[in-house]
Write a protein that holds these residues in place. Sequence first.
Motif, PDB file in Angstrom:
ATOM      1  N   GLU A  90       1.092  -1.254   0.011  1.00 13.64           N
ATOM      2  CA  GLU A  90      -0.052   0.055  -0.105  1.00 13.64           C
ATOM      3  C   GLU A  90       0.984   1.257   0.042  1.00 13.64           C
ATOM      4  N   LYS A  91       1.789   1.338   0.565  1.00 10.54           N
ATOM      5  CA  LYS A  91       2.963   2.492   0.793  1.00 10.54           C
ATOM      6  C   LYS A  91       3.562   2.609  -0.639  1.00 10.54           C
ATOM      7  N   GLN A  92       3.808   1.370  -0.873  1.00 11.63           N
ATOM      8  CA  GLN A  92       4.469   1.603  -2.725  1.00 11.63           C
ATOM      9  C   GLN A  92       3.459   2.066  -3.472  1.00 11.63           C
ATOM     10  N   SER A  93       2.090   1.852  -3.319  1.00  2.00           N
ATOM     11  CA  SER A  93       1.237   2.461  -4.248  1.00  2.00           C
ATOM     12  C   SER A  93       0.893   3.744  -4.110  1.00  2.00           C
ATOM     13  N   LEU A  94       1.051   4.225  -2.895  1.00  3.68           N
ATOM     14  CA  LEU A  94       0.782   5.527  -2.313  1.00  3.68           C
ATOM     15  C   LEU A  94       2.039   6.382  -2.959  1.00  3.68           C
ATOM     16  N   ILE A  95       3.175   5.942  -2.803  1.00  2.00           N
ATOM     17  CA  ILE A  95       4.326   6.638  -3.279  1.00  2.00           C
ATOM     18  C   ILE A  95       4.096   6.903  -4.856  1.00  2.00           C
ATOM     19  N   LEU A  96       3.747   5.918  -5.674  1.00  2.24           N
ATOM     20  CA  LEU A  96       3.538   6.084  -7.025  1.00  2.24           C
ATOM     21  C   LEU A  96       2.429   6.934  -7.407  1.00  2.24           C
ATOM     22  N   GLN A  97       1.254   6.958  -6.745  1.00  3.69           N
ATOM     23  CA  GLN A  97       0.442   7.958  -6.695  1.00  3.69           C
ATOM     24  C   GLN A  97       0.873   9.609  -6.760  1.00  3.69           C
ATOM     25  N   ILE A  98       1.649   9.664  -5.402  1.00  3.72           N
ATOM     26  CA  ILE A  98       2.254  10.904  -5.443  1.00  3.72           C
ATOM     27  C   ILE A  98       3.044  11.237  -6.428  1.00  3.72           C
ATOM     28  N   GLN A  99       3.896  10.439  -6.815  1.00  2.08           N
ATOM     29  CA  GLN A  99       4.889  10.806  -8.001  1.00  2.08           C
ATOM     30  C   GLN A  99       4.206  11.173  -9.193  1.00  2.08           C
ATOM     31  N   LYS A 100       3.018  10.377  -9.524  1.00  2.00           N
ATOM     32  CA  LYS A 100       2.115  10.718 -10.902  1.00  2.00           C
ATOM     33  C   LYS A 100       1.446  12.156 -10.551  1.00  2.00           C
ATOM     34  N   LEU A 101       0.963  12.578  -9.279  1.00  3.84           N
ATOM     35  CA  LEU A 101       0.398  13.867  -9.027  1.00  3.84           C
ATOM     36  C   LEU A 101       1.664  15.065  -9.129  1.00  3.84           C
ATOM     37  N   SER A 102       2.666  14.649  -8.631  1.00  4.77           N
ATOM     38  CA  SER A 102       3.465  15.870  -8.735  1.00  4.77           C
ATOM     39  C   SER A 102       3.926  15.952 -10.219  1.00  4.77           C
TER      40      SER A 102
END
Length: 131
Positions: free
Chosen positions: A112-124
Amino acid sequence: METEYHPAVDEAIAEQAPQIPRNKKNNKLKKKRRFSDEQIRLLESIFESETKLEPRKKMQLARKLGLQPRQVAIWFQNKRARWKSKQIEQDYNTLKANYDNLESRFESLKKEKQSLILQIQKLSQLLEGAS
């Protein structure tokens, strides 16, 4: 000087050697039972309420069962050892189940953490592209 191998000599030695039972089950069948079913039932029922006996109680119980006080004492000692082993095994199984559950939750949280990190990167990246 080397001695020559003779199979007949090995056979003669084997025939003279005492026969040792190869199967342990045969030995178990020959073992004498030390306690009757009724004695064991009574010992078990008393063990449920008290795992250690005072000397007076041990003497009374031995007299009632027709055993030596030492036999009663040793039965209780062995029973406590077996009981403790079972307790340790149960505790281990409980701890192992808890550990396995925690490990599974930890792995799930890592994903879940890895998935959230990817989402943050995409949003950034989206924010950077919009500015």
